[in-house]
Design a protein around this motif. Structure first.
Motif, PDB file in Angstrom:
ATOM      1  N   MET A  21       0.842  -1.206   0.000  1.00 32.87           N
ATOM      2  CA  MET A  21       0.000   0.000   0.000  1.00 32.87           C
ATOM      3  C   MET A  21       0.872   1.248   0.000  1.00 32.87           C
ATOM      4  O   MET A  21       0.554   2.245  -0.652  1.00 32.87           O
ATOM      5  N   GLY A  22       1.960   1.168   0.749  1.00 35.42           N
ATOM      6  CA  GLY A  22       2.875   2.310   0.781  1.00 35.42           C
ATOM      7  C   GLY A  22       3.338   2.662  -0.620  1.00 35.42           C
ATOM      8  O   GLY A  22       3.272   3.818  -1.043  1.00 35.42           O
ATOM      9  N   LEU A  23       3.771   1.649  -1.353  1.00 34.11           N
ATOM     10  CA  LEU A  23       4.277   1.931  -2.692  1.00 34.11           C
ATOM     11  C   LEU A  23       3.126   2.263  -3.648  1.00 34.11           C
ATOM     12  O   LEU A  23       3.291   3.049  -4.577  1.00 34.11           O
ATOM     13  N   MET A  24       1.979   1.678  -3.379  1.00 33.22           N
ATOM     14  CA  MET A  24       0.826   1.935  -4.246  1.00 33.22           C
ATOM     15  C   MET A  24       0.465   3.417  -4.247  1.00 33.22           C
ATOM     16  O   MET A  24       0.165   3.993  -5.287  1.00 33.22           O
ATOM     17  N   LEU A  25       0.521   4.002  -3.067  1.00 37.04           N
ATOM     18  CA  LEU A  25       0.189   5.423  -2.986  1.00 37.04           C
ATOM     19  C   LEU A  25       1.114   6.223  -3.898  1.00 37.04           C
ATOM     20  O   LEU A  25       0.695   7.159  -4.569  1.00 37.04           O
ATOM     21  N   LEU A  26       2.364   5.817  -3.909  1.00 42.70           N
ATOM     22  CA  LEU A  26       3.337   6.562  -4.691  1.00 42.70           C
ATOM     23  C   LEU A  26       3.211   6.242  -6.185  1.00 42.70           C
ATOM     24  O   LEU A  26       3.046   7.129  -7.010  1.00 42.70           O
ATOM     25  N   VAL A  27       3.284   4.970  -6.501  1.00 38.20           N
ATOM     26  CA  VAL A  27       3.325   4.574  -7.909  1.00 38.20           C
ATOM     27  C   VAL A  27       1.923   4.577  -8.524  1.00 38.20           C
ATOM     28  O   VAL A  27       1.708   5.114  -9.602  1.00 38.20           O
ATOM     29  N   LEU A  73       7.583  -3.602  -6.108  1.00 36.46           N
ATOM     30  CA  LEU A  73       7.112  -3.112  -7.403  1.00 36.46           C
ATOM     31  C   LEU A  73       6.214  -4.161  -8.065  1.00 36.46           C
ATOM     32  O   LEU A  73       5.186  -3.836  -8.663  1.00 36.46           O
ATOM     33  N   LEU A  74       6.622  -5.431  -7.927  1.00 37.21           N
ATOM     34  CA  LEU A  74       5.790  -6.511  -8.454  1.00 37.21           C
ATOM     35  C   LEU A  74       4.425  -6.495  -7.770  1.00 37.21           C
ATOM     36  O   LEU A  74       3.389  -6.641  -8.417  1.00 37.21           O
ATOM     37  N   VAL A  75       4.441  -6.307  -6.455  1.00 36.55           N
ATOM     38  CA  VAL A  75       3.181  -6.312  -5.706  1.00 36.55           C
ATOM     39  C   VAL A  75       2.222  -5.294  -6.303  1.00 36.55           C
ATOM     40  O   VAL A  75       1.080  -5.617  -6.630  1.00 36.55           O
ATOM     41  N   VAL A  76       2.705  -4.074  -6.484  1.00 39.67           N
ATOM     42  CA  VAL A  76       1.759  -3.043  -6.922  1.00 39.67           C
ATOM     43  C   VAL A  76       1.358  -3.191  -8.384  1.00 39.67           C
ATOM     44  O   VAL A  76       0.204  -2.957  -8.731  1.00 39.67           O
ATOM     45  N   THR A  77       2.290  -3.610  -9.228  1.00 38.59           N
ATOM     46  CA  THR A  77       1.905  -3.690 -10.645  1.00 38.59           C
ATOM     47  C   THR A  77       1.063  -4.922 -10.929  1.00 38.59           C
ATOM     48  O   THR A  77       0.064  -4.831 -11.646  1.00 38.59           O
ATOM     49  N   ILE A  78       1.495  -6.051 -10.419  1.00 38.67           N
ATOM     50  CA  ILE A  78       0.712  -7.250 -10.703  1.00 38.67           C
ATOM     51  C   ILE A  78      -0.632  -7.146  -9.998  1.00 38.67           C
ATOM     52  O   ILE A  78      -1.650  -7.624 -10.481  1.00 38.67           O
ATOM     53  N   GLY A  79      -0.626  -6.530  -8.826  1.00 38.12           N
ATOM     54  CA  GLY A  79      -1.878  -6.394  -8.089  1.00 38.12           C
ATOM     55  C   GLY A  79      -2.860  -5.509  -8.830  1.00 38.12           C
ATOM     56  O   GLY A  79      -4.047  -5.800  -8.890  1.00 38.12           O
ATOM     57  N   GLY A  80      -2.353  -4.453  -9.413  1.00 39.01           N
ATOM     58  CA  GLY A  80      -3.252  -3.539 -10.119  1.00 39.01           C
ATOM     59  C   GLY A  80      -2.943  -2.113  -9.706  1.00 39.01           C
ATOM     60  O   GLY A  80      -3.366  -1.674  -8.644  1.00 39.01           O
ATOM     61  N   LEU A  81      -2.229  -1.402 -10.553  1.00 40.49           N
ATOM     62  CA  LEU A  81      -1.829  -0.037 -10.229  1.00 40.49           C
ATOM     63  C   LEU A  81      -3.051   0.854 -10.067  1.00 40.49           C
ATOM     64  O   LEU A  81      -3.962   0.825 -10.879  1.00 40.49           O
ATOM     65  N   GLY A  82      -3.041   1.635  -9.003  1.00 44.16           N
ATOM     66  CA  GLY A  82      -4.116   2.598  -8.836  1.00 44.16           C
ATOM     67  C   GLY A  82      -5.305   2.073  -8.044  1.00 44.16           C
ATOM     68  O   GLY A  82      -6.325   2.746  -7.964  1.00 44.16           O
ATOM     69  N   PHE A  83      -5.177   0.887  -7.488  1.00 45.96           N
ATOM     70  CA  PHE A  83      -6.249   0.367  -6.634  1.00 45.96           C
ATOM     71  C   PHE A  83      -5.651  -0.070  -5.307  1.00 45.96           C
ATOM     72  O   PHE A  83      -4.668  -0.809  -5.293  1.00 45.96           O
ATOM     73  N   ILE A  84      -6.261   0.377  -4.215  1.00 46.30           N
ATOM     74  CA  ILE A  84      -5.766  -0.064  -2.915  1.00 46.30           C
ATOM     75  C   ILE A  84      -5.835  -1.584  -2.843  1.00 46.30           C
ATOM     76  O   ILE A  84      -4.912  -2.252  -2.376  1.00 46.30           O
ATOM     77  N   GLN A  85      -6.935  -2.133  -3.335  1.00 46.46           N
ATOM     78  CA  GLN A  85      -7.098  -3.579  -3.293  1.00 46.46           C
ATOM     79  C   GLN A  85      -5.954  -4.288  -4.007  1.00 46.46           C
ATOM     80  O   GLN A  85      -5.601  -5.414  -3.657  1.00 46.46           O
ATOM     81  N   GLY A  86      -5.414  -3.601  -5.024  1.00 43.70           N
ATOM     82  CA  GLY A  86      -4.322  -4.188  -5.786  1.00 43.70           C
ATOM     83  C   GLY A  86      -3.147  -4.581  -4.914  1.00 43.70           C
ATOM     84  O   GLY A  86      -2.504  -5.599  -5.155  1.00 43.70           O
ATOM     85  N   ALA A  87      -2.879  -3.762  -3.891  1.00 44.29           N
ATOM     86  CA  ALA A  87      -1.757  -4.079  -3.012  1.00 44.29           C
ATOM     87  C   ALA A  87      -1.981  -5.423  -2.334  1.00 44.29           C
ATOM     88  O   ALA A  87      -1.041  -6.201  -2.143  1.00 44.29           O
ATOM     89  N   PHE A  88      -3.218  -5.694  -1.986  1.00 46.96           N
ATOM     90  CA  PHE A  88      -3.510  -6.971  -1.322  1.00 46.96           C
ATOM     91  C   PHE A  88      -3.399  -8.129  -2.307  1.00 46.96           C
ATOM     92  O   PHE A  88      -2.795  -9.152  -2.004  1.00 46.96           O
ATOM     93  N   PHE A  89      -3.976  -7.927  -3.467  1.00 47.18           N
ATOM     94  CA  PHE A  89      -3.870  -8.982  -4.481  1.00 47.18           C
ATOM     95  C   PHE A  89      -2.401  -9.280  -4.791  1.00 47.18           C
ATOM     96  O   PHE A  89      -1.998 -10.431  -4.869  1.00 47.18           O
TER      97      PHE A  89
END
Ligand SMILES: Nc1ncnc2c1ncn2[C@@H]1O[C@H](COP(=O)(O)OP(=O)(O)OP(=O)(O)O)[C@@H](O)[C@H]1O
Ligand SMILES: Nc1ncnc2c1ncn2[C@@H]1O[C@H](COP(=O)(O)OP(=O)(O)OP(=O)(O)O)[C@@H](O)[C@H]1O
Ligand SMILES: CC(C)C[C@H](N)C(=O)O
Ligand SMILES: [Mg+2]
Ligand SMILES: [Mg+2]
Lengths: 254, 291, 365, 364, 256
Positions: D58-64, D261-277
């Motif tokens: 989530m930390g990186l998601m906010l940024l990226v 970086l993998l977490v946020v991109t594979i999860g789905g950039l721009g979605f908080i839920q993406g960080a969890f996925f």
């Protein structure tokens, strides 16, 4: 006259959104055909489908007798089609001259004369020939996009709102050029234009596209006489005072 | 005197960074994507060359062996684009980053599976030979590195500047749609650039290998090369070389004259300094958007 | 007991099979696996087949913790063999402690893996520390070296060697000059060598990667920096001798290790057979440090399992291991544990590069 | 298909459109909360780990994902969080104080760093943060009295009001602690994204030109995002320290940054839920591969013990995911949900990707 | 005193004199149009007013304040909103969010309050939403409220741009070719909107437009520029009958 372009029952989607719902139309050699239609009717989508930038789900597009559905755009362009897209789409970091050279990418031989011709049409481009295209004003970029299309010396030209952002004077000039190319060099044109007035005076045949369907077709003279066209595309005003009651007449084809 | 010696050695090392950086820049120039597997492509190139040249493997003469390796790696680069990268054509650039990070793992696995993990030494004609110019000692491999890099950078620069294909590659990176509608076969151009980048990384790998041994992890160098490309302004070929040389030269000089901890950080500090003053590197073509 | 049935005993390991230390892990795992396969083909140990479960952590601690969690809490392994990496080993200790899972022959350099001492912690060979310390003493006393310098990576491995040289030099009355720090991705060492030359060292200990080691020595040779090099067992590798020869370095390179270089000993039938079977199975040119350590650790494990008898428990296994003593032919060294000493091999061999080969010059007990 | 009749603006302002959605979220948290009663140590440890990675993600998601700034150096902020927390606790500061301070320390450091960094973007920022990471790494080694240098340190175990939250001694308690932190941070993050602050982040991401025309101070917005991102990551770092219990600088390698970086991109950039996925993917899939490999070996007698094969399979799966869904798992999940909602009406090719084209991003 | 006063404004890019000595002033509540050939410098004048470009010389005064040296992001808070010729929307957000982003200058909460979503934040959100809904209603964007910009046709995007500028609640709005790419019917609507902006919302409108019927219909005064220099200024009729303007810009309408 032979058909240069024969579109049959084309359906194109953006994901789940159906933008073209079975469009058929044909363009004969040496003709200028115009497509009118309100915002979001699917005109741009149709143009992109023809030039291969988008793949239709159904239907066929025949260009000079060859079905070009599913072909890469570069293949189609090489067959002699030029697409001047909506929104200019110039190469911002290339100079103006390089942009024009790119226009003739598929064509070998000497292109200097053609560049000179484009410069003649649009002298401002010559002045800026070594400047990055990204810095041109909106209208100048539009000139460049049209010039780039001309460089391909196509058999069929798709023009998507060529007058977008051009001054009245230049709009007139552009349409004069279109007419001249058509008359002198037998270039067939498919033209999308918001300025219906000019379009209907320039083209031979016209189609009206609404909500992804062709709702009206005919020669431009016929179309000009249609009430609906007059009302919605030519801006004929019921006699109202400026700023007074604005009611809309419903389009009769829906 | 010693300083000159250090600078020359640094330039040679920097040229290798620069060469790998060229691979980055090539792909960036044609697609605006960043290939995070560039270092691993260099590694693979070095191994393929070793497979061609070393006596226990291919045992070909050096130059033909390297050329063959470059051709093979060109094929690998082409294949990677054709069968993997093309699948995400038109997708946001981040997808490519992840794709290439994963591909790096695949390359490392492949190299380990084929050549093993124990370091191997490439048999080169220049190993151990030196040139002594007025007290300055230059290894043959350093000399070769510098010359080859200069030639390669120059020819790639000319390729982009003066050839139709080079122009088309740049055009594709700026606007894929527009490139298509002027008839550029964007897919094919991209694949060709990937192939070129594979070949260039082979040269880089060979020159790297001439200085020591190689193992599947030498791709780590890619990070520094990436830094080099960024310093130069991603997308500028001479910039990449200059960035590489800057890092290459700073490293030994800092190691020589600065205390331990600091010299470690020096290339990165220099890089930060460059980026803080020029946020887009030295020669980037980045303009504010005209609205 | 966990991981033991009548037909199987499960041994676990966390390794770096895809990261920067894969050059150690992969050959070690291969060699150990080969040895276990051999033993299993003969019917196993007391009728139990050995299942060696190896998890990859790519030299990332969080992954190692996950892998340990799987091995210990899911697979219920009986013991750990050859866990690679100091932080990985130590991070797993807390998980292993409650169950007293034996940690046999960890692939790390640090003496930290025996601290604080516990019945279930073991270590194969003499540490880098001992090796380098004794070797520097030898070089100072017997070869007349006066000033030692050090080039190292700031890891536990580097620190270990740093202590070794400093203590060794001090013990022999030699001086310690300077030390230079490096990074795993560094490729140009001319600056550091300049510093070392200026410091007037005659011997440089290195704690670097293998390619880096070759690079450093070759560069020194090229630039005419006239020093000898002392490598630890991490650099004691046939490829180093060969690589240096290719770069024209024929002498002046020493190494301290707990085993002998294989090249000279392939004539020994047992060694020869192993080298042959290993190279055939893996396609590698020659077994390296990792494979030696893996092979030796596997043998230790099998011998201890054998000695523990059919009634295998962790207690019986630890007791057996603590009394194990045998000659490891492949390493060319003696392995002996005792309740007081959980370190296996204690001999140190000092070898020297001569025309592309390692030659034994001295043995220290 | 669900039809919502919105009766007030609050329907849109609330985090959930209706009570059904809200109920689902509450149920999810409730299920998470009772998991320890049903699952063994192995699974609890894995889930705890996934939670911590989600927090870092989530930390990186906010940024990226939400402000469009790249970072290759986020491991540095994990490190700052972990070391601050451990160091404070080692001098006797209770966890309840040390933990927020760890987040604040990372956040403040991030915000300071952001001041020069906000002028950079894309790859330039990525490499600058990487450089920063190298410097922090070096600083950790040098600051031996606090960090234990190369040797590393043990994270003290957590006790709050006499209750033990040690990762090993009482894993379930530690799990609940992590869950509480993650739930709270997720809520704060979601709040931020539905407020003007969140919108200004998106504005800066999508069009700097417009953002400025709307009166958004780009520098301030980006620094704020940077700081908040680093703070979240710092909190994750502190928890990670406690989870792993022993760490030295090698825990925070550049590979950790890449994994994030993998977490946020594979999860789905721009979605908080993406960080969890993404966190689930990065933590669970390798385990799943290992378990399947063991299974294949024991039941089918297949020997898949080739060194490195697991990682290869994982990489190939990553490649597959990216090709299959370049915009991330969460995007795919949305489509699946949409398809289910429409069920009998959905067309199979509804999500067929239309050809897309990229334009230069060098013009900002 | 005029609302906007531009004096001797000039900006040069290398050799290109994009704007070269333009002066004009716009009264409060006026619709002021700028016309001129392509590349005359019209958009550049807008960019100078909204501080995207730094003038080479000249001053800009708004509401009595000298804004020549302000930062770009300081322009919106003082009450100047603008649209862009080439459409600059937030492509990955919905129409609604795009309009809400327009409310940025009216926020009174900080990020800490936002994070906890204090009641005050909610109150403000409701208020922003109310304003935005008014804009949506005004521009008849209801059908597109929840649509992503990326999937909208060109014409709608143009309207959303206008909407976003209106949501900012400005004193003066700068419209850069609001009707380009719109059909006759749609540009007619733009004409009505512009009138309403002036009449009902009390806005001052500064517009660049090539559609002369729109310009004629709504403008109080027109400034014609060419090559960065003023050509003529006055009522629409006056400017259109200026021979220089005719030659450089209008040409001769041949149809109808
Ligand atoms: N990228 C996209 N994703 C989803 N839907 C889209 C996308 N682009 C266009 N559409 C939809 O397809 C329909 C046709 O759009 P198109 O751009 O072809 O219209 P148009 O007739 O060219 O309109 P305009 O006159 O405004 O240019 C529109 O209703 C639009 O909502
Ligand atoms: N950033 C820039 N760098 C270089 N030249 C520029 C820049 N911005 C504008 N120009 C030049 O200034 C001139 C005026 O551009 P501007 O966009 O103001 O024209 P315009 O009047 O809006 O034209 P149009 O009607 O075509 O939009 C053009 O010739 C353009 O090339
Ligand atoms: C030689 C390597 C196996 C040592 C490694 N640095 C470790 O941490 O253990
Ligand atoms: Mg259109
Ligand atoms: Mg303009």
């Amino acid at each position: 006259m032979t058909k240069v372009l024969d579109i049959r029952n084309v359906e194109t989607f953006y994901g789940a959104i159906m933008a073209l719902r079975g469009v058929s139309l044909e363009v004969k050699e040496g003709e200028i055909v115009t497509i009118l239609g309100a915002n979001g009717a699917g005109k741009t989508t149709l143009m992109k489908t023809i030039s291969g930038l988008m793949d239709p789900e159904k239907g066929t597009v025949e260009f000079n007798g060859e079905n070009i559905v599913g072909k890469q755009p570069d293949h189609i362009v090489r067959k002699g089609l030029a697409h001047v897209p909506e929104g200019r789409e110039v190469f911002p970091y290339l100079t103006i001259e390089e942009n024009l050279k790119m226009g003739a990418y598929c064509r070998g031989g000497d292109i200097r004369d053609d560049i000179a011709l484009v410069y003649e049409y649009f002298p401002i481009l010559k002045e800026r020939r070594n400047q990055s295209a990204g810095f041109l004003s909106g209208g100048q970029q539009q000139m460049l996009a049209i010039g780039r299309g001309l460089m391909a010396k196509p058999k069929l030209m798709l023009l998507d709102e060529p007058s977008l952002g051009l001054s009245p004077l230049l709009t007139q000039e552009i349409f004069a050029i279109i007419k001249r190319l058509n008359a002198e060099q037998k270039v067939t044109m498919l033209l999308v234009e918001q300025n219906a007035n000019v379009a209907l005076h320039t083209a031979h045949q016209g189609y009206v596209l609404e909500m992804g369907r062709i709702v009206m077709a005919g020669s431009c003279e016929e179309l000009r006489k249609s009430d609906d066209i007059q009302e919605f595309y030519l801006g004929r005003q019921e006699e109202t005072q400026r700023g007074q009651k604005r009611w809309k007449r419903r389009k009769t084809w829906r | 005197m010693e300083l000159i010696q250090l600078i020359i050695g640094g330039i040679a090392t920097g040229c290798i960074y620069g060469l790998v950086a060229l691979g980055f820049v090539l792909i960036y120039k044609a697609t605006e994507g960043v290939n995070f597997a560039q270092g691993d492509m260099m590694m693979l190139g070095a191994f393929v060359a070793l497979g061609m040249v070393n006596s226990e493997f291919g045992a070909l003469p050096f130059i033909p062996g390297v050329i063959l390796a470059a051709i093979i790696m060109g094929g690998v680069g082409y294949g990677v684009d054709r069968f993997v990268v093309r699948q995400i054509f038109g997708q946001p650039h981040f997808a490519l980053v992840i794709l290439t990070i994963a591909m790096g793992f695949v390359f490392r696995f492949a190299a380990g599976a084929i050549w093993g993990f124990t370091p191997l030494v490439l048999e080169t004609p220049f190993a151990g030979n030196t040139l002594n110019i007025g007290g300055i000692i230059i290894g043959y491999e350093d000399l070769t590195t510098i010359i080859v890099t200069a030639l390669l950078t120059l020819s790639l620069w000319a390729f982009f500047q003066f050839t139709k294909l080079g122009l088309a590659a740049q055009a594709s990176s700026q606007n894929q749609m527009a490139a298509y509608i002027v008839g550029v076969p964007v897919h094919r151009v991209n694949s060709m650039i990937w192939a070129l980048s594979g070949a260039v990384s082979t040269i880089a790998g060979v020159l790297y290998a001439s200085k020591g041994a190689i193992d599947p992890n030498i791709g780590l160098l890619g990070m520094k090369a990436f830094a080099a490309a960024v310093i130069g302004g991603f997308g500028s070929l001479p910039g990449a070389l200059l960035g590489g040389i800057l890092i290459g030269v700073v490293e030994p000089i800092a190691a020589r004259y600065l205390p331990g901890g600091i010299s470690q950080m020096s290339p990165y500090i220099i890089m930060l300094a460059v980026l803080v003053t020029r946020p887009n590197g030295l020669f980037a073509q980045i303009y504010a958007k005209k609205v | 007991e966990d991981g033991v049935t009548d037909t199987e005993v499960k041994i676990g390991a966390v390794h770096d099979l895809s990261g920067i230390f894969a050059p150690f892990s992969v050959p070690a795992v291969k060699a150990a696996q080969l040895y276990f396969d051999e033993v299993n083909a003969k019917g196993g140990v007391h009728g139990r087949k050995i299942t060696y479960i190896v998890e990859d952590h790519g030299y990332q601690v969080p992954k190692a913790v996950q892998a340990g969690n799987k091995l210990i809490n899911r697979d219920n392994v009986f013991a750990m063999l050859l866990n690679l990496g100091t932080p990985m080993n130590i991070a797993l200790f807390k998980m292993m402690e409650p169950k007293g899972i034996p940690n046999v022959a960890p692939l790390t350099s640090a003496r930290q893996v025996l601290e604080p001492p516990a019945p279930w912690k073991f270590m194969t060979g003499s540490s880098y520390y001992d090796g380098v310390k004794l070797a520097s003493e030898y070089l100072a006393k017997e070869q007349g070296k006066k000033t030692f310098c050090l080039m190292y990576l700031p890891t536990d491995f580097g620190k270990e060697i740093e202590m070794g040289v400093k203590d060794g030099a001090a013990a022999a009355g030699a001086a310690f000059g300077i030390e230079t720090q490096h990074k795993p991705d560094e490729t140009d060492f001319s600056g550091a060598l300049g510093k070392i030359k200026e410091a007037g060292c005659d011997t440089v200990a290195t704690a670097l990667g293998i390619s880096q080691t070759i690079n450093v020595i070759a560069t020194a040779n090229k630039l005419g920096v006239d020093v000898d090099f002392l490598l630890s067992s991490a650099g004691f590798h046939t490829v180093v001798a060969k690589g240096l020869a290719a770069q024209g370095v024929m002498d002046g390179v020493w190494a301290a290790a707990g085993w002998l270089d294989l090249e000279a000993r392939v004539s020994n039938p047992e060694v020869g057979a192993w080298v042959k079977s290993y190279t055939e199975a893996t396609g590698e040119k020659f077994p390296g440090t990792g494979s030696l350590l893996g092979r030796s650790a596997a043998e230790t494990m099998v011998r201890a399992l054998e000695a523990a008898g059919p009634d295998l428990t962790r207690a019986s296994f630890i007791a057996a291991l603590e009394n194990l003593s045998f000659d490891d032919v492949i390493m060319g060294a003696k392995v002996a544990y005792s309740p007081d000493s959980h370190v296996g091999a204690k001999e140190i061999f000092i070898s020297k590069v001569e025309n592309g080969s390692w030659v034994l010059v001295h043995t220290v007990q | 298909m669900k039809v919502i009749f919105k009766t007030s603006y609050d329907n849109d302002i609330d985090l959930h459109e209706d009570w059904w959605d809200r109920g689902k979220m509450i149920a999810l948290v409730a299920v998470m909360a009772v998991l320890p009663f049903f699952l063994g140590e192995y699974y609890m440890a894995e889930i705890t780990n996934t939670l911590i990675w989600s927090l870092a993600g989530m930390g990186l998601m906010l940024l990226v994902g939400h402000t469009g700034q790249a970072s290759l150096g986020h491991a540095a902020f994990l490190a700052i969080g972990a070391y601050t927390d451990a160091a404070l606790m080692n001098v006797g500061v209770p966890w309840l104080v040390a933990f927020p301070l760890a987040g604040i320390a990372a956040g403040v450091f991030g915000a300071i760093v952001a001041i020069p960094a906000v002028r950079m973007s894309g790859i330039y920022l990525a490499i600058a943060t990487l450089a920063l990471f190298v410097i922090v790494e070096e600083a950790i080694i040098i600051a031996e009295p606090i960090t234990g240098g190369v040797g590393g340190l043990f994270a003290p175990s957590i006790t709050i009001a006499g209750i033990d939250f040690d990762r090993y001694a009482s894993l379930n308690n530690f799990y609940w602690l992590c869950l509480a932190v993650v739930v709270l941070v997720t809520w704060l993050y979601a709040n931020l994204m539905r407020s003007p602050t969140g919108r200004s982040f998106l504005a800066v991401r999508d069009s700097e030109v417009s953002a400025r025309a709307l009166g958004i101070n780009i520098t301030r917005t980006r620094s704020l995002a940077f700081g908040l991102s680093c703070a979240m990551t710092g909190l994750a770092g502190a928890l990670m320290g406690h989870f792993i219990t022993f760490f030295n600088y090698e825990l925070f390698s550049v590979f950790i940054s890449i994994n994030l970086l993998l977490v946020v991109t594979i999860g789905g950039l721009g979605f908080i839920q993406g960080a969890f996925f993404g966190a689930i993917l990065i933590t669970a899939v390798p385990q799943l591969i290992a378990i399947l490999r063991d299974g294949a070996m024991s039941t089918l007698g297949l020997d898949l013990s080739m060194p490195g094969l697991d990682t290869l399979v994982f990489s190939v799966i990553l490649i597959g995911f990216i090709i299959y869904e370049p915009t991330g798992l969460y995007g795919r999940w949305l489509k699946i949900r949409f398809w289910l909602e429409l069920f009998p009406l959905a067309r199979r090719d509804m999500f067929r990707r239309q050809k897309t084209y990229l334009k230069t991003e060098r013009m900002k | 005193m005029s609302l906007l006063e531009v004096k001797d404004l000039a900006v040069h890019f290398g050799g290109v004199k994009a704007v070269d000595g333009v002066s004009f002033s716009v009264e409060e509540g006026e619709v002021f149009s700028i016309i001129g050939p392509n590349g005359a410098g019209k958009s550049t004048i807008f960019n100078l007013i909204s501080r995207f470009y730094k003038p080479t010389r000249g001053t800009i005064k708004f509401d009595g304040r000298d804004i020549t040296h302000m930062s770009a992001h300081e322009i919106a808070p003082i009450g100047i909103a603008r649209t862009f010729q080439n459409i600059e929307l937030f492509d990955h957000s919905t129409v609604l969010d795009n309009l809400l982003m327009g409310r940025h200058t009216h926020r009174n909460t900080n990020w800490l309050q936002d994070m906890w979503f204090l009641p005050k934040v909610r109150r403000e959100e409701r208020e922003h939403r109310r304003v935005v809904e008014e804009v949506i209603e005004f521009l008849e964007l209801e059908a597109y409220r929840e649509k992503l910009i990326a999937g909208l046709p060109y014409g709608v995007r143009k309207v959303v741009e206008i909407g976003r500028a209106l949501a900012m609640g400005p004193k003066m709005i700068l419209l850069d070719e609001p009707a380009s790419g719109l059909s006759v019917e749609e540009s007619q609507e733009v004409a009505y909107w512009v009138e309403d902006m002036r009449r009902d919302m009390g806005l001052t409108v500064l517009m660049v437009e090539h559609d002369m019927s729109l310009v004629n219909q709504v403008s109080d005064r027109v400034l014609a520029v060419a090559q960065g220099q003023p050509l003529a200024m006055g009522t629409p009729a006056e400017v259109q009958s200026d021979p220089q303007v005719k030659a450089a810009y209008l040409g001769t309408e041949v149809y109808e």
